[in-house]
Design a protein around this motif. Structure first.
Motif, short mmCIF file in Angstrom:
data_model
loop_
_atom_site.label_atom_id
_atom_site.label_comp_id
_atom_site.label_asym_id
_atom_site.label_seq_id
_atom_site.Cartn_x
_atom_site.Cartn_y
_atom_site.Cartn_z
N PHE A 140 63.95 41.86 37.94
CA PHE A 140 65.15 42.46 38.06
C PHE A 140 65.75 42.22 39.82
O PHE A 140 64.73 42.21 40.52
CB PHE A 140 65.00 43.96 37.73
N VAL A 141 67.00 42.04 39.70
CA VAL A 141 67.78 41.83 41.12
C VAL A 141 68.95 42.67 40.85
O VAL A 141 69.68 42.62 40.10
CB VAL A 141 67.98 40.29 41.17
N PRO A 142 69.17 43.53 42.00
CA PRO A 142 70.27 44.39 41.98
C PRO A 142 71.43 43.20 42.28
O PRO A 142 71.46 42.40 43.10
CB PRO A 142 70.14 45.28 43.07
N MET A 143 72.56 43.60 41.66
CA MET A 143 73.94 42.77 41.80
C MET A 143 74.70 43.10 43.04
O MET A 143 75.72 42.44 42.92
CB MET A 143 74.87 42.84 40.56
N HIS A 144 74.36 43.93 43.95
CA HIS A 144 75.31 44.43 44.70
C HIS A 144 75.39 43.45 46.22
O HIS A 144 76.47 43.63 46.71
CB HIS A 144 74.90 45.74 45.54
N TRP A 145 74.34 42.48 46.55
CA TRP A 145 74.58 41.99 47.64
C TRP A 145 75.07 40.48 47.30
O TRP A 145 74.85 40.00 46.22
CB TRP A 145 73.12 41.58 47.96
N GLY A 146 75.91 40.29 48.04
CA GLY A 146 76.58 38.96 48.10
C GLY A 146 76.61 38.41 49.56
O GLY A 146 75.81 38.95 50.36
N GLU A 147 77.27 37.08 49.71
CA GLU A 147 77.17 36.47 51.08
C GLU A 147 77.82 37.40 51.94
O GLU A 147 77.39 37.32 53.41
CB GLU A 147 77.96 35.25 50.97
N LEU A 148 78.49 38.40 51.59
CA LEU A 148 78.88 39.53 52.93
C LEU A 148 77.95 40.16 53.56
O LEU A 148 77.71 40.63 54.65
CB LEU A 148 79.95 40.33 52.31
N TRP A 149 76.85 40.45 52.68
CA TRP A 149 75.75 41.53 52.99
C TRP A 149 74.44 40.74 53.32
O TRP A 149 73.61 41.30 53.98
CB TRP A 149 75.53 42.57 52.21
N ALA A 150 74.17 39.70 52.60
CA ALA A 150 72.80 38.88 52.63
C ALA A 150 72.93 37.42 52.35
O ALA A 150 73.71 37.17 51.59
CB ALA A 150 71.94 39.55 51.60
N GLU A 151 72.32 36.62 52.86
CA GLU A 151 72.25 35.07 52.70
C GLU A 151 71.57 34.80 51.40
O GLU A 151 70.43 35.30 51.34
CB GLU A 151 71.85 34.58 54.15
N GLN A 152 72.08 33.98 50.64
CA GLN A 152 71.41 33.62 49.41
C GLN A 152 70.87 34.61 48.61
O GLN A 152 69.85 34.57 48.26
CB GLN A 152 70.43 32.33 49.81
N ALA A 153 71.72 35.72 48.25
CA ALA A 153 71.26 36.69 47.72
C ALA A 153 72.16 37.31 46.62
O ALA A 153 72.13 38.29 46.40
CB ALA A 153 70.59 37.80 48.66
N ALA A 155 72.96 37.73 42.95
CA ALA A 155 72.42 37.75 41.78
C ALA A 155 73.44 36.85 40.68
O ALA A 155 72.94 36.27 40.01
CB ALA A 155 72.24 39.18 41.24
N ASN A 156 74.72 37.20 40.86
CA ASN A 156 75.66 36.78 39.89
C ASN A 156 75.59 35.05 39.87
O ASN A 156 76.50 34.46 39.01
CB ASN A 156 77.04 37.40 39.92
N ALA A 157 75.39 34.94 41.16
CA ALA A 157 75.49 33.18 41.31
C ALA A 157 74.20 32.59 40.19
O ALA A 157 74.43 31.17 39.85
CB ALA A 157 75.03 32.70 42.55
N LEU A 158 73.48 33.40 39.67
CA LEU A 158 72.49 32.83 38.75
C LEU A 158 72.81 32.95 37.25
O LEU A 158 72.32 32.36 36.42
CB LEU A 158 71.32 33.64 39.03
N THR A 159 73.69 33.88 37.06
CA THR A 159 74.01 34.36 35.39
C THR A 159 75.04 33.27 34.93
O THR A 159 75.53 32.48 35.54
CB THR A 159 74.49 35.58 35.44
N HIS A 160 74.92 33.41 33.56
CA HIS A 160 76.08 32.47 32.74
C HIS A 160 77.20 33.14 32.42
O HIS A 160 77.56 34.24 32.32
CB HIS A 160 75.14 31.91 31.62
N ALA A 161 77.90 32.48 31.72
CA ALA A 161 79.49 32.92 31.19
C ALA A 161 79.50 33.36 29.66
O ALA A 161 80.61 33.52 29.15
CB ALA A 161 80.49 31.87 31.67
N GLU A 162 78.30 33.44 29.03
CA GLU A 162 78.29 33.64 27.69
C GLU A 162 78.81 35.06 27.33
O GLU A 162 78.71 36.05 28.21
CB GLU A 162 76.72 33.45 27.07
N SER A 163 79.58 35.16 26.28
CA SER A 163 79.95 36.59 26.02
C SER A 163 80.18 36.91 24.73
O SER A 163 79.64 36.00 23.80
CB SER A 163 81.52 36.60 26.50
N CYS A 164 80.04 38.18 24.50
CA CYS A 164 80.11 38.86 22.77
C CYS A 164 81.38 38.09 22.25
O CYS A 164 82.49 38.38 22.57
CB CYS A 164 80.16 40.05 22.84
#
Length: 184
Positions: A140-153, A155-164
């Protein structure tokens, strides 16, 4: 949300959901369903059986772990507001990856070690939080951190674009990943 556009946001400012297209802002309800009416011809909710097809990207020998992403209590979205509140920053000062003790032992990862998480789309790095609160084979990785708050952290850079296919809801919450110590 059909009534929300970049143009309308520039002209009006923040908008409250729901915001149907063509409906004046002052007529938009402040809360949905308080009148027990749904947006169907007869006003009744429509329920349908749904049988899961499983993960859009299940684990495999090359990417053997399932990464889940989600929220932490106190934070919201990308921390644009919550990241500036001292009390919340103290609760969750940095991103992390939760990993089961058995998986951590297999990878020779100790609590606090930096873990590189690689998906088919990108990678990120997180300090390990070794805990039995997560199932083996899942991280599990929390999705709140992006480049504004932490380097290379991010989570959404890892996920895919699949949808229902029925609702269009994106499956941002699970994808197959590789894990390794960032030290190796």
């Amino acid at each position: 949300m059909t009534g929300i556009s970049h143009q309308r946001l520039r002209e009006v400012g923040p908008l409250q959901w729901p915001c149907p297209e063509g409906e004046p802002l002052d007529l938009s309800p402040k809360r949905l369903y308080t009148d027990c009416q749904f947006q169907t011809p007869d006003g009744r909710a429509k329920f349908a059986a749904y049988h899961s097809r499983g993960l859009a990207e299940p684990p495999d020998p090359e990417y053997p772990w399932v990464l889940t992403t989600g929220r932490l209590y106190g934070h919201w979205h990308t921390q644009t507001r919550t990241g500036r509140i001292d009390k919340i920053r103290q609760m969750h000062p940095a991103p992390f990856i939760e990993i089961h003790p058995r998986d951590a032992a297999t990878l020779q990862i100790q609590p606090g070690d930096l873990v590189k998480v690689q998906s088919r789309r990108g990678y990120a790095q997180f300090p390990a939080k070794v805990t039995a609160a997560i199932a083996p084979g899942t991280v599990f990785v929390p999705m709140h951190w992006g480049e504004l708050w932490a380097e290379q952290a991010e989570a959404n850079a890892l996920t895919h674009a699949e949808s229902c296919p029925d609702s269009g809801q994106p499956e941002l919450k699970a994808c197959a990943v590789q894990l390794r110590s960032a030290l190796s």
